[in-house]
Design a protein around this motif. Structure first.
Motif, PDB file in Angstrom:
ATOM      1  N   LEU A  30     -10.737  29.327  43.413  1.00  0.00           N
ATOM      2  CA  LEU A  30      -9.573  28.699  43.219  1.00  0.00           C
ATOM      3  C   LEU A  30     -10.330  27.054  43.341  1.00  0.00           C
ATOM      4  O   LEU A  30     -11.448  26.352  44.116  1.00  0.00           O
ATOM      5  CB  LEU A  30      -8.585  28.491  44.748  1.00  0.00           C
ATOM      6  N   LYS A 275      -4.069  33.060  48.515  1.00  0.00           N
ATOM      7  CA  LYS A 275      -4.355  34.810  47.405  1.00  0.00           C
ATOM      8  C   LYS A 275      -3.962  34.938  46.408  1.00  0.00           C
ATOM      9  O   LYS A 275      -4.040  35.361  45.476  1.00  0.00           O
ATOM     10  CB  LYS A 275      -4.348  36.004  48.510  1.00  0.00           C
ATOM     11  N   GLU A 278      -4.474  33.053  43.098  1.00  0.00           N
ATOM     12  CA  GLU A 278      -5.137  33.096  42.769  1.00  0.00           C
ATOM     13  C   GLU A 278      -4.756  34.222  41.808  1.00  0.00           C
ATOM     14  O   GLU A 278      -5.338  34.578  40.530  1.00  0.00           O
ATOM     15  CB  GLU A 278      -6.225  33.212  43.543  1.00  0.00           C
ATOM     16  N   GLN A 281      -3.353  34.098  38.551  1.00  0.00           N
ATOM     17  CA  GLN A 281      -3.961  33.965  37.281  1.00  0.00           C
ATOM     18  C   GLN A 281      -3.539  32.546  35.962  1.00  0.00           C
ATOM     19  O   GLN A 281      -3.347  32.872  34.831  1.00  0.00           O
ATOM     20  CB  GLN A 281      -4.427  34.940  36.217  1.00  0.00           C
ATOM     21  N   ARG A 287      -2.263  25.590  37.745  1.00  0.00           N
ATOM     22  CA  ARG A 287      -3.074  25.787  39.084  1.00  0.00           C
ATOM     23  C   ARG A 287      -4.024  24.896  39.712  1.00  0.00           C
ATOM     24  O   ARG A 287      -3.170  23.824  40.165  1.00  0.00           O
ATOM     25  CB  ARG A 287      -4.176  26.664  38.179  1.00  0.00           C
TER      26      ARG A 287
END
Length: 303
Positions: A30, A275, A278, A281, A287
């Motif tokens: 990240l 988590k 992440e 994806q 993101r």
């Protein structure tokens, strides 16, 4: 091995804590992270909040005070923190705002929001003074403060935020509901009420935590329609609540979604939702918007 079932959304009884492992640092995949939903209170009030959660909510893993919260998150690799608070009764907002301003003066890594008790005497002056001492927005919690978004007492809050160009973070989603609250959030916190506020105050930037739980479809529609609406992800990516139809991040308007943790008042690992992000994806644009760019825009943060 017994399968762990997520709790139901309504807090009919204290919910379990999860003993999931915690990382020492933010997930390596990240980019920089702004946590847009972190709670700060003076020690005595924090203890009262934690006692409430012990009785009616869930066990809080990290019962740590304000300075330790900042040190903890920064040591883990969180780059910046947005600090939230709420006044549970009239007459304490000024002291809470002063407390938050003092915390912000100690570190440039904290952006603090003010609070006020809707309808209390001098509410407009309380907010004007809070912005004057450097606070960057307002946090309200309808479940605790029992305000109706369409009440005349809210107009001065909306007008103060709009005129000062400060965002308003309001917990006005219906969940998690608890019989321990002094009012029924299913009566006060209907998405249609917020829709009317967004129409009536088009220059007011409003952020609703928890992706608007549990009226996800209504909030998804409003997000597309209103440029002055934002949502944060707090506690909706952890798999902790068994709410149907929690939206995928890729199905939401990417420039209006913020990452928030609800730290320290969470019953699982501090990095559980990071988590999960992440593992999604996400495309870099989505993101990065989620993790820091949108927070920078909404709260006027310069990194």
């Amino acid at each position: 091995m017994k399968t762990r079932q997520p709790p139901s959304p309504a807090l009919a009884a204290p919910l379990p804590g999860w003993n999931d492992p915690e990382g020492e640092q933010v997930p390596s995949g990240l980019p920089c992270i702004i946590d847009s939903h972190v709670h700060f209170f003076p020690d005595e009030l924090f203890h009262s909040v934690w006692n409430w959660f012990d009785q009616y909510g869930w066990p809080i893993r990290h019962k740590i005070h304000s300075g330790d919260i900042i040190d903890f998150l920064l040591s883990k690799g969180v780059l910046h923190i947005v600090g939230l608070q709420y006044a549970h009764k009239p007459g304490i907002a000024r002291s809470l705002n002063g407390y938050m301003a003092d915390l912000c003066a100690q570190t440039s890594a904290l952006t603090g929001l003010a609070t006020v008790f809707p309808g209390e005497k001098g509410a407009r002056h309380i907010l004007d003074d809070a912005f004057r001492i450097g606070l960057k927005g307002v946090k309200l919690h309808a479940h605790v403060q029992c305000f109706d978004m369409e009440s005349p007492t809210m107009i001065e809050v909306y007008e103060a935020c709009a005129e000062h160009e400060k965002p308003l973070v309001m917990h006005v989603g219906r969940e998690p509901k608890s019989p321990a609250y002094p009012c029924d959030p299913y009566v006060l916190c209907q998405a249609g009420k917020l829709r009317q506020v967004l129409k009536d105050f088009p220059t007011l930037q409003i952020c609703v935590p928890h992706l608007g739980a549990d009226e996800f479809s209504a909030y998804r529609e409003m997000l597309e329609r209103f440029d002055n609406l934002w949502l944060d992800t707090t506690m909706m990516l952890a798999g902790y609540f068994s709410m149907p139809d929690i939206p995928n991040l890729t199905d939401l308007r990417h420039d209006r979604i913020l990452y928030g943790s609800d730290f320290p008042n969470i019953p699982y690992a501090w990095d559980r939702e990071l988590k999960a992000i992440e593992e999604c994806q996400l495309p870099p644009l989505i993101r990065d918007s989620l993790l820091y760019r949108n927070a920078m825009a909404l709260f006027s943060i310069n990194l």
